[in-house]
Design a protein around this motif. Structure first.
Motif, short mmCIF file in Angstrom:
data_model
loop_
_atom_site.label_atom_id
_atom_site.label_comp_id
_atom_site.label_asym_id
_atom_site.label_seq_id
_atom_site.Cartn_x
_atom_site.Cartn_y
_atom_site.Cartn_z
N ASP A 1 -23.89 25.47 31.39
CA ASP A 1 -24.89 25.68 32.20
C ASP A 1 -24.41 26.82 33.20
N PHE A 2 -23.15 26.83 33.43
CA PHE A 2 -22.83 27.98 34.62
C PHE A 2 -23.45 29.21 33.81
N GLU A 3 -22.98 29.50 32.66
CA GLU A 3 -22.93 30.74 31.95
C GLU A 3 -24.61 31.20 31.55
N ASP A 4 -25.31 30.46 31.33
CA ASP A 4 -26.50 30.84 31.20
C ASP A 4 -27.55 30.62 32.35
N LEU B 1 -15.72 10.94 35.98
CA LEU B 1 -15.90 11.23 37.28
C LEU B 1 -14.95 12.14 38.15
N ILE B 2 -13.77 11.84 37.89
CA ILE B 2 -12.75 12.58 38.85
C ILE B 2 -12.77 13.86 38.18
N GLY B 3 -12.59 13.93 36.87
CA GLY B 3 -12.40 15.23 36.39
C GLY B 3 -13.63 16.21 36.53
N ALA B 4 -14.99 15.56 36.74
CA ALA B 4 -16.07 16.56 37.03
C ALA B 4 -15.77 17.31 38.52
N ILE B 5 -14.70 16.67 39.22
CA ILE B 5 -14.37 17.69 40.42
C ILE B 5 -13.47 18.79 39.94
N GLY B 6 -12.62 18.70 39.20
CA GLY B 6 -11.87 19.63 38.57
C GLY B 6 -12.77 20.75 38.00
N ALA B 7 -13.31 20.26 37.09
CA ALA B 7 -14.45 21.15 35.96
C ALA B 7 -15.24 21.96 37.09
N ALA B 8 -15.72 21.27 38.17
CA ALA B 8 -16.58 22.12 39.06
C ALA B 8 -16.02 23.17 39.77
N LEU B 9 -14.84 22.89 40.21
CA LEU B 9 -13.92 23.93 40.93
C LEU B 9 -13.57 25.08 39.98
N THR B 10 -13.36 24.85 38.54
CA THR B 10 -12.56 26.00 37.69
C THR B 10 -13.99 26.36 36.89
N ALA C 1 -16.04 28.76 37.35
CA ALA C 1 -16.22 30.30 37.37
C ALA C 1 -14.97 30.99 36.64
N LEU C 2 -13.97 30.28 36.31
CA LEU C 2 -12.65 30.90 35.83
C LEU C 2 -12.76 30.98 34.33
N ARG C 3 -12.24 32.11 33.69
CA ARG C 3 -12.38 32.61 32.22
C ARG C 3 -11.33 31.41 31.59
N ARG C 4 -10.24 31.07 32.11
CA ARG C 4 -9.32 30.17 31.37
C ARG C 4 -8.78 29.02 32.25
N PRO C 5 -9.62 28.32 32.59
CA PRO C 5 -9.40 27.23 33.58
C PRO C 5 -8.33 25.99 33.23
N GLY C 6 -7.91 26.04 31.96
CA GLY C 6 -7.08 24.80 31.29
C GLY C 6 -5.80 24.44 32.13
N GLY D 1 -20.22 19.86 45.72
CA GLY D 1 -19.96 20.98 46.81
C GLY D 1 -18.98 21.94 45.89
N ALA D 2 -18.28 21.69 45.33
CA ALA D 2 -17.49 22.73 44.43
C ALA D 2 -18.29 23.47 43.57
N ILE D 3 -19.41 23.14 43.14
CA ILE D 3 -20.17 23.99 42.22
C ILE D 3 -21.03 24.93 43.35
N ARG D 4 -21.24 24.50 44.20
CA ARG D 4 -22.10 25.66 45.30
C ARG D 4 -20.99 26.54 45.64
N ILE D 5 -19.76 26.21 45.90
CA ILE D 5 -18.68 27.18 46.08
C ILE D 5 -18.63 28.24 45.11
N SER D 6 -18.31 27.67 43.96
CA SER D 6 -18.21 28.59 42.84
C SER D 6 -19.30 29.37 42.62
N LEU D 7 -20.60 28.81 42.64
CA LEU D 7 -21.80 29.72 42.54
C LEU D 7 -21.84 30.79 43.53
N ASP D 8 -21.73 30.46 44.90
CA ASP D 8 -21.49 31.34 46.23
C ASP D 8 -20.58 32.55 45.78
N ASN D 9 -19.34 32.38 45.05
CA ASN D 9 -18.44 33.17 45.09
C ASN D 9 -18.68 34.08 43.55
#
Length: 237
Positions: free
Chosen positions: A89-92, A158-167, A169-174, A229-237
């Motif tokens: 969803d981020f890429e498209d 649910l907790i993992g969604a926070i990490g996925a949202a924060l990362t 925009a990164l190419r290799r967030p693993g 909130g993390a998604i909005r920060i990632s999109l702004d950057n």
């Protein structure tokens, strides 16, 4: 494949019952990506099936290790598919559209997390009694193992969604994703294994399950807010 690829575009969510419309879209997408569903299950089953070959076939040793190993493998298997939770969803550009909907982004994150649990955590929990039998887990621990995994894996999604949202925009967030979510997973892991061990030892385990339920309630209320909130920060950057 992302939300815009299904027959119901995001724009229709504006006029539908928001959360249920998003949930239906995400379920359709999850059913089309069968490899994403199968990979965590294969990892979970394969590693636990190989465990007796690595540590030895002694029944007592396997029974002692079973609660912790099943829970750790469930945690790692859940993490395998979290990297892609918002990636498509981020890429498209769909993720940006979701932020423009009249309903809060909270519900979109909640719908994605719920579908992630149905596709990953629920099958892991349902498979756990079979693997517990293979690892010689005492029968007294089966019900507790199943219930604790049902509660715990939902919190992990649910907790993992926070990490996925924060990362997202990164190419290799693993590795970064693992570093972010692992400390947050620790309470779930401790009380999950503690409940199963208490059941095996013949003690009451309702307190541990109640704490797992409380952790799930807290995660359902707070994690989607943090992820949005993390998604909005990632999109702004």
């Amino acid at each position: 494949m992302s939300t815009v690829d299904v027959q119901m575009p995001v724009s229709e969510v504006r006029s539908g019952p928001g959360f249920m419309a998003l949930f239906r879209i995400e379920m359709l997408l999850a059913l089309r990506k069968r490899a994403d569903i199968a990979n965590p299950l294969l990892f979970f089953v394969t590693v636990l099936a190989l465990l007796p070959l690595g540590v030895g076939p002694e029944p007592e040793l396997l029974a002692k290790m079973a609660p912790g190993m099943i829970w750790v493998m469930a945690l790692l298997a859940t993490m395998l598919s979290q990297e892609s939770l918002f990636r498509g969803d981020f890429e498209d550009g769909t993720l940006e559209q979701l932020t423009l909907l009249p309903q809060p982004l909270y519900f979109a994150v909640l719908a994605k997390s719920l579908v992630h649990w149905i596709a990953t955590g629920l099958p892991l929990a349902l498979l756990s009694p079979l693997l517990a039998l293979m690892l010689n887990l005492p029968v007294d621990g089966y019900v507790c193992l199943l219930v604790s995994l049902l509660l715990g894996t939902a919190s992990l999604s649910l907790i993992g969604a926070i990490g996925a949202a924060l990362t997202v925009a990164l190419r290799r967030p693993g590795l970064l994703l693992a570093l972010i979510v692992m400390p947050l997973y620790v309470p779930v892991l401790i009380f999950g294994t503690g409940a199963v061990q208490a059941a095996i030892d013949g003690y009451a385990y309702s307190a541990q399950l109640a704490i797992l339920a409380a952790l799930l309630a807290a995660a359902a209320a707070l994690a989607p807010l943090a992820a949005a909130g993390a998604i909005r920060i990632s999109l702004d950057n």
